[in-house]
Write an enzyme that holds these catalytic residues in place. Structure first.
Site, PDB file in Angstrom:
ATOM      1  N   SER A   1      25.948  76.341  54.115  1.00  0.00           N
ATOM      2  CA  SER A   1      26.581  75.066  54.444  1.00  0.00           C
ATOM      3  C   SER A   1      25.984  73.876  53.697  1.00  0.00           C
ATOM      4  CB  SER A   1      26.501  74.810  55.954  1.00  0.00           C
ATOM      5  OG  SER A   1      25.190  74.461  56.335  1.00  0.00           O
TER       6      SER A   1
ATOM      7  N   LYS B   1      20.508  70.158  58.232  1.00  0.00           N
ATOM      8  CA  LYS B   1      21.699  69.354  57.968  1.00  0.00           C
ATOM      9  C   LYS B   1      21.289  67.941  57.550  1.00  0.00           C
ATOM     10  CE  LYS B   1      25.009  72.263  59.070  1.00  0.00           C
ATOM     11  NZ  LYS B   1      24.132  73.439  58.941  1.00  0.00           N
TER      12      LYS B   1
END
Length: 233
Positions: free
Chosen positions: A154, A192
């Site tokens: 991701s 993230k």
């Protein structure tokens, strides 16, 4: 090494077995740990079983046997027979700090690799220290550091690939735009990009195939900032 939620569930099951002779139901476990669904309990049960703390008995409903407990605390520091440094994990709130070799001139610094972090669907990231990596001192800032093996894709558009080793500076705060280790609901961790959106926190992937997660601040704790990457080729 157990996460806080794994420890809490193990303790709850053990105490219920001692009091009633039968393990609690999944609904009782969910309520005791203040989780939103039983799927979280299933993950915790599986993790405890894989780590050898419990065993699910076949052909019997709700049959769970506690095989062992974490190491006993040192005398005078015991709390219900467990020691926080064992059960909190590397990224836990009261975890003992990972050992870091102090810089001696240009001598490489040994940084502990403390398990895996998800760059994708969050996974449990608190694991036993596996090994160390040697890091040039000029790559490190002040404070403590640790490393995590990246799993998932991701963050590929930020140059973070599956299999990379992320070098993390331990920190409990972050600025908008920082790539961070974020602990969600005291249970799962992910790598993230951090942003504030009004009163909420956004955890942004760097891959259009993944969605941004918007969460209230009380569900997210920052455990460190990404300061470098190692690639195994």
């Amino acid at each position: 090494m157990l996460t806080r939620k794994q420890y809490e569930l193990l303790r709850f099951i053990n105490e219920r077995l001692k009091e009633a002779g039968v393990p609690p139901s999944f609904d009782e476990m969910k309520d005791a740990l203040d989780l939103r669904s039983k799927s979280g309990i299933h993950r915790l049960i599986t993790a405890l079983e894989e780590r050898g703390f419990i065993r699910r008995l076949p052909n019997r409903a709700r049959a769970i046997e506690v095989i062992k407990l974490p190491e006993l605390a040192a005398a005078g520091n015991s709390r219900r027979g467990f020691t926080p440094s064992v059960i909190e994990g590397t990224l836990g709130k009261r975890a003992s700090s990972p050992p870091v070799v102090e810089d001696d001139g240009n001598r490489p610094v040994a940084v502990p690799v403390m398990g895996r972090i998800a760059a994708g669907t969050p996974i449990e990231a608190l694991q036993t220290r596996s090994h160390t990596i040697s890091v040039p001192p000029d790559m490190l800032g002040s404070g403590e550091h640790y490393a995590l093996e990246v799993r998932g894709d991701s963050m590929v558009d930020a140059g973070i690939l599956d299999g990379d080793v992320a070098l993390i500076q331990r920190n409990e705060t972050a600025d908008t735009g920082d790539i961070v280790v974020a602990l969600i609901d005291e249970e799962e961790a992910t790598l993230k990009r951090f942003r504030r959106r009004g009163a909420s926190i956004a955890l942004e992937p760097a891959n259009a195939a993944y969605e941004v997660r918007i969460l209230p601040p009380n569900r997210v704790r920052i455990q460190g900032k990404l300061i470098g990457l190692y690639r195994k080729y």
